[in-house]
Design an enzyme around this catalytic site. Sequence first.
Site, PDB file in Angstrom:
ATOM      1  N   LYS A 196       2.862 -14.749   4.752  1.00  0.00           N
ATOM      2  CA  LYS A 196       2.943 -15.759   3.684  1.00  0.00           C
ATOM      3  C   LYS A 196       4.429 -15.948   3.367  1.00  0.00           C
ATOM      4  O   LYS A 196       4.899 -15.744   2.238  1.00  0.00           O
ATOM      5  CB  LYS A 196       2.140 -15.251   2.473  1.00  0.00           C
ATOM      6  CG  LYS A 196       1.975 -16.233   1.344  1.00  0.00           C
ATOM      7  CD  LYS A 196       0.985 -17.345   1.615  1.00  0.00           C
ATOM      8  CE  LYS A 196       0.925 -18.278   0.421  1.00  0.00           C
ATOM      9  NZ  LYS A 196       0.131 -19.478   0.664  1.00  0.00           N
TER      10      LYS A 196
ATOM     11  N   TYR B 177       0.805  -1.219   0.000  1.00  0.00           N
ATOM     12  CA  TYR B 177       0.000   0.000   0.000  1.00  0.00           C
ATOM     13  C   TYR B 177       0.845   1.280   0.000  1.00  0.00           C
ATOM     14  O   TYR B 177       0.315   2.378   0.054  1.00  0.00           O
ATOM     15  CB  TYR B 177      -0.967  -0.007   1.192  1.00  0.00           C
ATOM     16  CG  TYR B 177      -2.131  -0.965   1.006  1.00  0.00           C
ATOM     17  CD1 TYR B 177      -2.117  -1.932   0.016  1.00  0.00           C
ATOM     18  CD2 TYR B 177      -3.248  -0.895   1.827  1.00  0.00           C
ATOM     19  CE1 TYR B 177      -3.175  -2.809  -0.153  1.00  0.00           C
ATOM     20  CE2 TYR B 177      -4.320  -1.772   1.659  1.00  0.00           C
ATOM     21  CZ  TYR B 177      -4.272  -2.727   0.674  1.00  0.00           C
ATOM     22  OH  TYR B 177      -5.331  -3.586   0.513  1.00  0.00           O
TER      23      TYR B 177
ATOM     24  N   ASP C  89      -3.401 -17.665   4.196  1.00  0.00           N
ATOM     25  CA  ASP C  89      -4.494 -18.381   3.528  1.00  0.00           C
ATOM     26  C   ASP C  89      -5.162 -19.374   4.481  1.00  0.00           C
ATOM     27  O   ASP C  89      -6.387 -19.401   4.623  1.00  0.00           O
ATOM     28  CB  ASP C  89      -4.031 -19.054   2.223  1.00  0.00           C
ATOM     29  CG  ASP C  89      -2.659 -19.718   2.325  1.00  0.00           C
ATOM     30  OD1 ASP C  89      -2.016 -19.619   3.392  1.00  0.00           O
ATOM     31  OD2 ASP C  89      -2.227 -20.342   1.335  1.00  0.00           O
TER      32      ASP C  89
ATOM     33  N   ASP D  50      -5.934  -5.416   5.864  1.00  0.00           N
ATOM     34  CA  ASP D  50      -7.113  -4.846   5.211  1.00  0.00           C
ATOM     35  C   ASP D  50      -8.112  -5.965   4.905  1.00  0.00           C
ATOM     36  O   ASP D  50      -9.301  -5.876   5.213  1.00  0.00           O
ATOM     37  CB  ASP D  50      -6.657  -4.148   3.915  1.00  0.00           C
ATOM     38  CG  ASP D  50      -7.764  -3.374   3.239  1.00  0.00           C
ATOM     39  OD1 ASP D  50      -8.841  -3.211   3.847  1.00  0.00           O
ATOM     40  OD2 ASP D  50      -7.551  -2.922   2.092  1.00  0.00           O
TER      41      ASP D  50
ATOM     42  N   ASP E 200     -12.027  -7.132   6.995  1.00  0.00           N
ATOM     43  CA  ASP E 200     -13.380  -7.258   6.436  1.00  0.00           C
ATOM     44  C   ASP E 200     -13.917  -8.670   6.684  1.00  0.00           C
ATOM     45  O   ASP E 200     -15.102  -8.857   6.972  1.00  0.00           O
ATOM     46  CB  ASP E 200     -13.395  -6.959   4.928  1.00  0.00           C
ATOM     47  CG  ASP E 200     -13.501  -5.461   4.618  1.00  0.00           C
ATOM     48  OD1 ASP E 200     -12.951  -4.660   5.399  1.00  0.00           O
ATOM     49  OD2 ASP E 200     -14.119  -5.092   3.596  1.00  0.00           O
TER      50      ASP E 200
HETATM   51 MG    MG Z   1     -10.659  -2.179   3.660  1.00  0.00          MG
END
Ligand code: MG
Length: 329
Positions: A166, A119, A199, A223, A227
């Site tokens: 990962k 990001y 994962d 992020d 969610d």
């Molecule tokens: Mg988000």
Amino acid sequence: MKRIAVIPGDGIGEEVIDGALEVLNAFSFPFKYEWGEAGDAVKERKGVALPEETLELCKESDAVLFGAVGETAADVIIKLRMELQTFANIRPAKSFKGVKSLYDDVDIVIVRENTECLYKGLEFEVADGITEGIRIITRNASEKIAHYAFELAKKERRKKVTALHKANVMRKTCALFRDVCRTVAKEYPEIEFNDYYIDAACMYLVMDPWRFDVIVTTNMFGDIVSDLAAGLVGGLGLAPSGNIGEKSAIFEPVHGSAPDIAGKGIANPSAAILSATMMLKHFGFIDEANKIEKTLEKVILEGKTTPDLGGKLKTDEMVREITKNLELS
Ligand code: MG
Ligand code: NAI
């Protein structure tokens, strides 16, 4: 007096921030609110999504109360987090009684690194049809976020910290993050530590969320799993967050501008209200924050909610239920 920059943003951002302010205004906190504009609509008008004066206002403020923006999120909220150096993004996911969800006793806090990873925005088109993105992971930022996660666990009397990565595929960036977390964990022998591949962790989160207490992870994974965790406890309408730095802090719902429901007056104000209570706790107004949270729990349990939680109320009606109950209590 604390200076609070209020950035409602786009779509439901404006609707839920109005609600959060109405709840805050049921008390008389020593806050001076100053409004700033940012987002898609400002970009249309001014050609820039985060005007210089808004950035300055946020830098001068003691905290930012942020709604949501739309397609300009990378230019606004991601940039704000980096500019204000709010290195820790705290995203609790806690079950509410009366909310239909997979499980009724989830209680997880995600601690997301907030200043680097993919990001950073280091993306390039190197040739026609070939793009690249550069992932930055540093020891310094990883140490800071790992310490933050363990300190949070200590403060909230939580028992376990789990790092998600990962490292089997991203052998430099994720391996550095994982190794730093493992090293920092040794400073906190009283707190259990483990790490999972991201994962597998997504499957565990859905099938066995009780494995998790505090999660610490890199920016993009954080992020995504936040969610996912919001989905475990009733959706984005209930997911708040606080971005914490040494000098600044930004409090915002996890959700975006929700164009599918924007303008209909049915956005759930809870995520914004809970972000405001995170801000109150940040400033030490613990009793008031707890009172608001208890009242919200009661209103949700009574089914007086917006449609995302199965109720029939509009945003402003749900807010009124909360302020009415605050007056009664
Ligand atoms: Mg988000
Ligand atoms: P979103 O979070 O806006 O919406 C996802 C889904 O959750 C939608 O179905 C929406 O109706 C629902 N939802 C979200 N908040 C809700 C609430 N308070 N009450 C009831 N339902 C709610 O994510 P999406 O659709 O991926 O993105 C929409 C826009 O928001 C995009 O332009 C994106 O760039 C932006 N965005 C901005 C963020 C920010 O400003 N921090 C974060 C995430 C997305």
